[in-house]
Design an enzyme around this catalytic site. Structure first.
Site, mmCIF file in Angstrom:
data_model
loop_
_atom_site.group_PDB
_atom_site.id
_atom_site.type_symbol
_atom_site.label_atom_id
_atom_site.label_comp_id
_atom_site.label_asym_id
_atom_site.label_seq_id
_atom_site.Cartn_x
_atom_site.Cartn_y
_atom_site.Cartn_z
ATOM 1 C CG HIS A 188 47.391 31.840 42.027
ATOM 2 N ND1 HIS A 188 47.136 32.475 40.824
ATOM 3 C CD2 HIS A 188 46.580 32.442 42.923
ATOM 4 C CE1 HIS A 188 46.215 33.413 41.006
ATOM 5 N NE2 HIS A 188 45.870 33.414 42.268
ATOM 6 C CE1 TYR B 290 48.543 42.843 44.906
ATOM 7 C CE2 TYR B 290 46.457 41.662 44.995
ATOM 8 C CZ TYR B 290 47.649 41.933 44.360
ATOM 9 O OH TYR B 290 47.955 41.308 43.179
ATOM 10 C CB SER C 116 44.250 41.341 42.328
ATOM 11 O OG SER C 116 44.796 40.986 41.101
ATOM 12 C CB THR D 119 46.894 40.910 38.351
ATOM 13 O OG1 THR D 119 48.160 40.712 38.991
ATOM 14 C CG2 THR D 119 46.181 39.595 38.166
#
Length: 667
Positions: free
Chosen positions: A382, A496, A498, A509
């Site tokens: 990532h 959360y 994104s 983001t």
């Protein structure tokens, strides 16, 4: 079972009230059909009229929000999580920060941003955040997205599908590098902007002005700066902070089977795709190789703590394995051929998210995993990007392999000497490395044994009914998670979601905070106060939740959240050696960044499942999709939470919401 979902930090595009909404939680993208020139040569997927990076130079820059707006949004997000005394404390901290050290940090950040006009203010800190993390990339960072099966079942044979995916991947890479891949653009009015006429016109507009030309017809080009890390790239472990490595000269593929590693060229010396029949022959050779699984599978080291892995990698190099490691690092990508067949969607999730640790190289920018029964997925590292490029790649690969496969059932592999073309990598080992592999495998097995995954399908309503009620489907799904957690645990917690800021140059983001004062009030009305509100009152609360969630989404997509701004100022303070301001050391700041509900959504014709682990030990990793007539969730948890009970609570919450939308009182 088909559940369309996603994981953190991947691009999702939606339309709402005329604005471009780039929602990413993990994977959401409103896909479009990328036209292919039927006369394109074998080497390319298509030949775009507009060069791939035509808009890149003129993309608008990611704005830094006003400090007063950031503090107002921060306090609004904290309000539903705190009692009155706690909230008064952070109100005072926020006021002091805004008028004192925060003002200074903000001004320094703005000044830095003006000097570095080639990038965004968040890009550098965000790369550093990922690369300095010392935790294992497995479960903590790498997500997966699984492909739908080929509609023509005969093409799901492991060898046939693997060959076609390798060929399509090379075609995508060559199309991208030749500048022929169609630029990523979100079209609000496709009838004007997604036309041959417009493309032929815009290609002649200088790249320094091209974004403005697209904007004039309601088209929004997206940042594509991350695409160059898709191929020939690997995250290299280094003590204290990793490095990203890319070598575009690599012409070979890395293949893993039974923990053994092989390489062979998939691009010839002239830069052309090796004949598909030859690739099929080489993959067939690997699938029939009787070499047993290694006693000490090297791939498991990529699941280690990054400092531990960095030290062991140095030992590997000292033992004479530098050249072989370079072959791994510079490979175009990794193809993992698994001998297992998948029992169900939960088995797929576990296998594609983590597997057994032996037949993976988790540090590659991405790996395509293919099981014995043709189930396929992408697992990606990532740090290099947020998944927008990965999802575009996956959509193109699925389209190409299902519509224009290059090998077929019954295709005869080329009569070539695969034994000479394919090289199995043998590594020199010593007792220290062997012990390191044993310990890594023990830690890996312990970590994944703690993970539970379950899924749910709600079949009593979906996007169609919600839109008729003038409600945001995403807002209602997020509300159901708030209600579900309240029903299970009796509280509202940090959540959360994104959102991609790819509409800006080097955007990454921003965070949507779905736990709001509106969702808290609405959740309590449904869960804790049954019978105390009329149907009309409950419907009005749903409208308020939807409206406010839509506002948060639009703000985040336009770079007007608060999380990244606060994060960048915190990084700036640390880089200057300053003591962290009280705002950051207060428990409330730690709590809102301890995201117990980490959520992500995706719908794509290429993707069947997507998933990721919780980001905190006492959290849930929630992948979800809202479809026309149903809603699906794929959720992970550790022992601190009961995922099965949570999904039952979410299902009950959705039943209650749709009951009220039907005009019926709660039972």
């Amino acid at each position: 079972m088909t559940i369309l979902l996603s994981m953190p930090c991947v691009g999702c595009l939606r339309r709402s009230r005329g604005l471009v909404l780039l929602r990413t939680a993990a994977l959401g993208v409103q896909t479009r059909n990328y036209s292919r020139n039927e006369t394109s040569p074998l080497e390319y997927l298509h030949q775009s009229v507009v060069p791939s990076m035509h808009y890149q130079k003129s993309l608008p820059r990611l704005p830094i929000p006003k400090l007063e707006d950031t503090m107002r949004r921060y306090l609004a997000a904290q309000r539903p999580l705190l009692d009155d005394d706690q909230f008064r404390t952070i109100e005072k901290l926020a006021q002091d920060f805004q008028s004192g050290v925060g003002k200074q940090l903000h001004e320094e950040l703005v000044a830095q941003d003006k000097i570095n006009k080639h990038t965004s203010y968040i890009s550098g800190p965000w790369f550093d955040m990922y690369l300095s993390a010392r935790e294992s990339v497995v479960l903590n960072f790498n997500p997966f997205m699984s492909f739908n099966l080929d509609p023509n079942t005969k093409y799901n044979d492991q060898l046939i599908r693997a060959t076609n995916m390798v060929c399509s991947a090379v075609r995508f890479m060559k199309t991208l590098r030749a500048g022929l891949l169609e630029p990523e653009v979100f079209h609000l009015n496709p009838a004007k902007s997604d036309t041959d006429r417009f493309k032929k016109l815009i290609r002649w507009v200088p790249s320094s002005l091209s974004w403005y030309g697209a904007y004039m017809v309601n088209a929004y080009p997206l940042d594509m700066s991350q695409y160059f890390r898709l191929f020939n790239s690997t995250r290299i472990p280094k003590c204290g902070g990793d490095k990203l490595f890319t070598n575009e000269k690599g012409r070979h593929l890395l293949i893993m089977r039974k923990g053994n590693m092989y390489v062979f060229d998939i691009v010839d010396r002239d830069g052309n795709l090796v004949k598909p029949a030859e690739i099929q022959s080489h993959l067939q050779y690997i699938l029939s190789d009787p070499t047993p699984a290694p006693t000490f599978p090297l791939g498991v080291l990529t699941s280690e703590n990054r400092d531990v892995w960095a030290g062991l990698r140095e030992r590997l190099i000292a033992a004479g394995n530098a050249e072989k490691l370079n072959l791994i690092d510079s490979a175009i990508f990794c193809l993992c051929l698994d001998d297992e067949t998948m029992r169900d969607h939960i088995d797929i999730s576990h296998n594609m998210l983590h597997g057994d640790g032996c037949n993976r190289w988790y540090d590659k920018s991405f790996s395509i995993i293919l099981t014995k029964d043709g189930q396929a997925a992408i697992n990606f590292e990532h740090s290099w990007g947020d998944g927008v490029a990965v999802l575009r790649f996956q959509n193109e690969i699925f389209k190409d392999t299902t519509e224009k496969p290059l090998v077929h059932p019954g295709s005869v592999a080329a009569a070539v000497d695969s034994a000479s073309a394919v090289h199995r990598l043998d590594f020199r080992m010593n007792s220290e490395l062997e012990n390191g592999i044993i310990k890594a495998k023990e830690k890996f097995d312990s970590a994944v044994s703690e993970l539970t995954i379950d899924a749910m399908e709600f079949k009593k309503g979906g996007k169609n009914q919600l839109k008729k009620s003038k409600l945001s489907p995403d807002a209602i799904a997020q509300l159901a998670f708030q209600m579900g957690f309240l029903r299970q645990h009796g509280q509202t917690v940090s959540t959360y979601e994104s959102c991609s800021t790819a509409a800006f140059k080097h955007g990454r983001t921003e965070t949507i905070r779905p736990a709001t004062s509106y969702t808290k009030q609405c959740s309590h009305a449904f869960v804790c106060q049954p019978g105390q509100h009329s149907v009309e009152q409950l419907q009005a609360m749903l409208q308020e939740c939807s409206k406010y969630h839509g506002q948060l989404t639009k703000e985040a997509a336009m770079g007007q959240g608060f999380d990244r701004h606060l994060f960048a100022m915190r990084c700036l303070a640390k880089s200057k050696g300053h003591a962290l301001p009280g705002l950051y050391t207060d428990p409330a700041y730690a709590a809102i960044n301890h995201n117990i509900l980490s959520t992500s959504t995706l719908t794509s014709p290429a993707v069947n499942l997507g998933g990721f682990a919780p980001v905190v030990p006492d959290g849930f990793g929630i992948g979800y999709g809202v479809h026309d007539d149903w809603i699906g969730c794929n959720v992970s948890s550790y022992p601190a939470r009961n995922v099965h009970e949570f999904l039952q609570c979410v299902h009950k919450s959705l039943e209650d919401i749709f009951t009220v939308l039907d005009g019926k009182p709660l039972s």
